[in-house]
Motif scaffolding. Sequence first.
Motif, PDB file in Angstrom:
ATOM      1  N   THR A  68       5.615  27.410  -2.578  1.00 41.93           N
ATOM      2  CA  THR A  68       4.706  29.097  -1.505  1.00 41.93           C
ATOM      3  C   THR A  68       3.040  28.197  -0.846  1.00 41.93           C
ATOM      4  OG1 THR A  68       5.267  29.158  -4.433  1.00 41.93           O
ATOM      5  CG2 THR A  68       3.001  30.407  -2.862  1.00 41.93           C
ATOM      6  N   ASN A  69       2.489  27.106  -0.899  1.00 43.04           N
ATOM      7  CA  ASN A  69       1.444  26.338  -0.371  1.00 43.04           C
ATOM      8  C   ASN A  69       1.800  26.008   0.481  1.00 43.04           C
ATOM      9  OD1 ASN A  69      -0.222  28.197  -2.700  1.00 43.04           O
ATOM     10  ND2 ASN A  69      -0.184  25.814  -3.908  1.00 43.04           N
ATOM     11  N   LEU A  70       3.171  25.560   1.922  1.00 45.09           N
ATOM     12  CA  LEU A  70       3.489  25.411   2.367  1.00 45.09           C
ATOM     13  C   LEU A  70       3.497  23.908   2.463  1.00 45.09           C
ATOM     14  CD1 LEU A  70       2.349  27.649   3.357  1.00 45.09           C
ATOM     15  CD2 LEU A  70       2.978  27.618   5.335  1.00 45.09           C
ATOM     16  N   GLU A  71       3.788  23.386   0.965  1.00 41.51           N
ATOM     17  CA  GLU A  71       2.854  21.454   0.927  1.00 41.51           C
ATOM     18  C   GLU A  71       4.821  20.771   0.854  1.00 41.51           C
ATOM     19  OE1 GLU A  71       3.144  22.887  -3.329  1.00 41.51           O
ATOM     20  OE2 GLU A  71       2.120  23.440  -1.527  1.00 41.51           O
ATOM     21  N   GLY A  72       5.866  21.512   1.370  1.00 42.00           N
ATOM     22  CA  GLY A  72       6.877  20.696   1.326  1.00 42.00           C
ATOM     23  C   GLY A  72       7.508  19.882   0.024  1.00 42.00           C
ATOM     24  N   GLU A  73       8.054  19.702  -0.147  1.00 40.02           N
ATOM     25  CA  GLU A  73       9.201  18.919  -1.081  1.00 40.02           C
ATOM     26  C   GLU A  73       8.606  17.305  -1.121  1.00 40.02           C
ATOM     27  OE1 GLU A  73      12.756  20.558  -2.863  1.00 40.02           O
ATOM     28  OE2 GLU A  73      13.391  19.225  -0.469  1.00 40.02           O
ATOM     29  N   PRO A  74       8.249  16.384  -2.379  1.00 39.66           N
ATOM     30  CA  PRO A  74       7.674  15.294  -2.428  1.00 39.66           C
ATOM     31  C   PRO A  74       8.308  14.275  -1.745  1.00 39.66           C
ATOM     32  CG  PRO A  74       7.776  16.779  -4.285  1.00 39.66           C
ATOM     33  CD  PRO A  74       8.342  16.907  -4.366  1.00 39.66           C
ATOM     34  N   GLY A  83      21.882  11.471   0.940  1.00 37.98           N
ATOM     35  CA  GLY A  83      21.491  11.608   2.334  1.00 37.98           C
ATOM     36  C   GLY A  83      20.021  12.300   2.835  1.00 37.98           C
ATOM     37  N   TYR A  84      20.277  13.328   2.538  1.00 41.02           N
ATOM     38  CA  TYR A  84      19.451  14.767   2.814  1.00 41.02           C
ATOM     39  C   TYR A  84      17.676  14.513   2.752  1.00 41.02           C
ATOM     40  CZ  TYR A  84      23.445  17.500   2.716  1.00 41.02           C
ATOM     41  OH  TYR A  84      24.865  17.991   2.865  1.00 41.02           O
ATOM     42  N   LEU A  85      17.053  14.863   3.793  1.00 41.76           N
ATOM     43  CA  LEU A  85      16.073  14.751   3.824  1.00 41.76           C
ATOM     44  C   LEU A  85      15.475  15.880   3.236  1.00 41.76           C
ATOM     45  CD1 LEU A  85      15.219  13.759   7.344  1.00 41.76           C
ATOM     46  CD2 LEU A  85      14.333  12.400   5.789  1.00 41.76           C
ATOM     47  N   PRO A  86      14.024  15.750   1.925  1.00 37.26           N
ATOM     48  CA  PRO A  86      13.959  17.286   1.396  1.00 37.26           C
ATOM     49  C   PRO A  86      12.784  18.126   2.333  1.00 37.26           C
ATOM     50  CG  PRO A  86      13.400  14.822   0.160  1.00 37.26           C
ATOM     51  CD  PRO A  86      13.796  14.557   2.150  1.00 37.26           C
ATOM     52  N   ALA A  87      12.589  18.879   2.456  1.00 37.97           N
ATOM     53  CA  ALA A  87      11.893  19.661   3.234  1.00 37.97           C
ATOM     54  C   ALA A  87      11.124  19.503   2.985  1.00 37.97           C
ATOM     55  CB  ALA A  87      12.251  21.418   2.219  1.00 37.97           C
ATOM     56  N   PRO A  88      10.775  19.551   4.772  1.00 41.43           N
ATOM     57  CA  PRO A  88       9.230  19.310   5.110  1.00 41.43           C
ATOM     58  C   PRO A  88       8.257  20.543   5.171  1.00 41.43           C
ATOM     59  CG  PRO A  88      10.140  20.043   6.402  1.00 41.43           C
ATOM     60  CD  PRO A  88      10.853  20.056   5.624  1.00 41.43           C
ATOM     61  N   PRO A  89       6.665  19.948   5.165  1.00 37.27           N
ATOM     62  CA  PRO A  89       5.455  20.689   4.911  1.00 37.27           C
ATOM     63  C   PRO A  89       5.533  21.642   6.356  1.00 37.27           C
ATOM     64  CG  PRO A  89       4.653  18.705   4.326  1.00 37.27           C
ATOM     65  CD  PRO A  89       6.576  18.317   4.590  1.00 37.27           C
ATOM     66  N   HIS A  90       5.070  22.819   5.904  1.00 34.64           N
ATOM     67  CA  HIS A  90       4.545  23.269   6.896  1.00 34.64           C
ATOM     68  C   HIS A  90       2.812  23.922   7.011  1.00 34.64           C
ATOM     69  CE1 HIS A  90       8.922  24.913   7.996  1.00 34.64           C
ATOM     70  NE2 HIS A  90       8.874  25.458   6.793  1.00 34.64           N
ATOM     71  N   ASP A  91       2.722  23.157   6.453  1.00 34.89           N
ATOM     72  CA  ASP A  91       1.255  23.043   6.444  1.00 34.89           C
ATOM     73  C   ASP A  91       0.506  21.996   7.521  1.00 34.89           C
ATOM     74  OD1 ASP A  91       1.160  20.420   5.262  1.00 34.89           O
ATOM     75  OD2 ASP A  91       0.443  21.456   3.524  1.00 34.89           O
ATOM     76  N   SER A  93      -0.318  18.641   7.559  1.00 37.04           N
ATOM     77  CA  SER A  93       0.495  17.587   7.257  1.00 37.04           C
ATOM     78  C   SER A  93       1.924  17.401   6.899  1.00 37.04           C
ATOM     79  CB  SER A  93       0.018  17.535   5.640  1.00 37.04           C
ATOM     80  OG  SER A  93       0.855  17.991   4.720  1.00 37.04           O
ATOM     81  N   GLY A  94       2.945  18.592   7.909  1.00 36.07           N
ATOM     82  CA  GLY A  94       3.863  18.259   8.460  1.00 36.07           C
ATOM     83  C   GLY A  94       3.903  17.652   9.872  1.00 36.07           C
ATOM     84  N   HIS A  95       5.489  18.124  10.314  1.00 40.08           N
ATOM     85  CA  HIS A  95       5.697  18.871  11.534  1.00 40.08           C
ATOM     86  C   HIS A  95       5.600  19.836  12.726  1.00 40.08           C
ATOM     87  CE1 HIS A  95       9.623  18.717  11.114  1.00 40.08           C
ATOM     88  NE2 HIS A  95       9.168  17.512  10.092  1.00 40.08           N
ATOM     89  N   THR A  96       5.598  20.365  11.586  1.00 41.27           N
ATOM     90  CA  THR A  96       5.944  22.047  12.115  1.00 41.27           C
ATOM     91  C   THR A  96       5.638  22.647  13.021  1.00 41.27           C
ATOM     92  OG1 THR A  96       6.936  22.732  10.176  1.00 41.27           O
ATOM     93  CG2 THR A  96       6.307  24.141  11.519  1.00 41.27           C
ATOM     94  N   TRP A  97       4.219  21.491  13.507  1.00 46.52           N
ATOM     95  CA  TRP A  97       3.515  22.577  14.791  1.00 46.52           C
ATOM     96  C   TRP A  97       3.317  21.021  15.871  1.00 46.52           C
ATOM     97  CZ3 TRP A  97      -0.477  18.663  16.092  1.00 46.52           C
ATOM     98  CH2 TRP A  97      -0.710  18.173  14.872  1.00 46.52           C
ATOM     99  N   HIS A  98       4.030  20.554  14.983  1.00 44.94           N
ATOM    100  CA  HIS A  98       4.342  20.011  16.458  1.00 44.94           C
ATOM    101  C   HIS A  98       6.284  20.113  17.690  1.00 44.94           C
ATOM    102  CE1 HIS A  98       3.350  15.803  14.060  1.00 44.94           C
ATOM    103  NE2 HIS A  98       2.402  16.622  14.922  1.00 44.94           N
ATOM    104  N   HIS A  99       6.132  21.304  17.362  1.00 41.77           N
ATOM    105  CA  HIS A  99       7.843  21.952  18.350  1.00 41.77           C
ATOM    106  C   HIS A  99       7.369  23.035  18.286  1.00 41.77           C
ATOM    107  CE1 HIS A  99       9.543  18.734  15.782  1.00 41.77           C
ATOM    108  NE2 HIS A  99       9.408  18.298  15.163  1.00 41.77           N
ATOM    109  N   PRO A 100       7.690  22.934  19.176  1.00 39.30           N
ATOM    110  CA  PRO A 100       7.738  24.768  20.611  1.00 39.30           C
ATOM    111  C   PRO A 100       8.065  25.714  20.011  1.00 39.30           C
ATOM    112  CG  PRO A 100       9.073  23.375  21.354  1.00 39.30           C
ATOM    113  CD  PRO A 100       8.535  22.495  20.529  1.00 39.30           C
ATOM    114  N   ASP A 101       7.286  27.141  19.436  1.00 39.59           N
ATOM    115  CA  ASP A 101       7.794  28.279  18.836  1.00 39.59           C
ATOM    116  C   ASP A 101       9.716  28.356  18.795  1.00 39.59           C
ATOM    117  OD1 ASP A 101       5.149  30.728  19.985  1.00 39.59           O
ATOM    118  OD2 ASP A 101       5.153  29.047  18.292  1.00 39.59           O
TER     119      ASP A 101
END
Length: 161
Positions: A68-74, A83-91, A93-101
């Motif tokens: 809910t707070n966009l912090e992703g999974e631990p 073999g899966y990566l947990p859901a990353p944060p969208h705040d 501290s994550g890498h969402t903003w490193h990628h273009p729209d």
Amino acid sequence: MTKGLPMRRNTILLAIGVCAVFGAIGLFALHMSSTSVRASGLMPYQDARAIELGKTLYEEYCASCHSTNLEGEPNWRDRDDDGYLPAPPHDPSGHTWHHPDQQLFMITKYGTEKMVGDGYKSRMIGFKDSLSDTEILSALAYIKSTWPPGIIARHNKINGN
């Protein structure tokens, strides 16, 4: 061998893997540029109605994994036993903003496995059958609207704005 070497090697391998994944996604996004969504100015992050809709959609479709707070999974940088990566944060501290729209839109619409291909494993499903393009953009607008001004400015530069 020192104790720090395996950790550094794992970090380097993870970084190479992440770069390869998002490089492949970027190439796919360029290939898919014929989509009805243009590559610049995708997210209406200053539109109050889009943000309000996006928050509702985020809570319904995204928060169960990304929180809910966009912090992703631990431990979102470390693969789990399957073999899966947990859901990353969208705040910030994550890498969402490193990628273009465009890339964020494509991942959300089609899912990471489809975007990367070549057997890449991800629990990030695509929402093309659940959400319209406008709804996807609204969810992304909500995420971007939560970032501080400096991160938004950097993200806008990534988009060429």
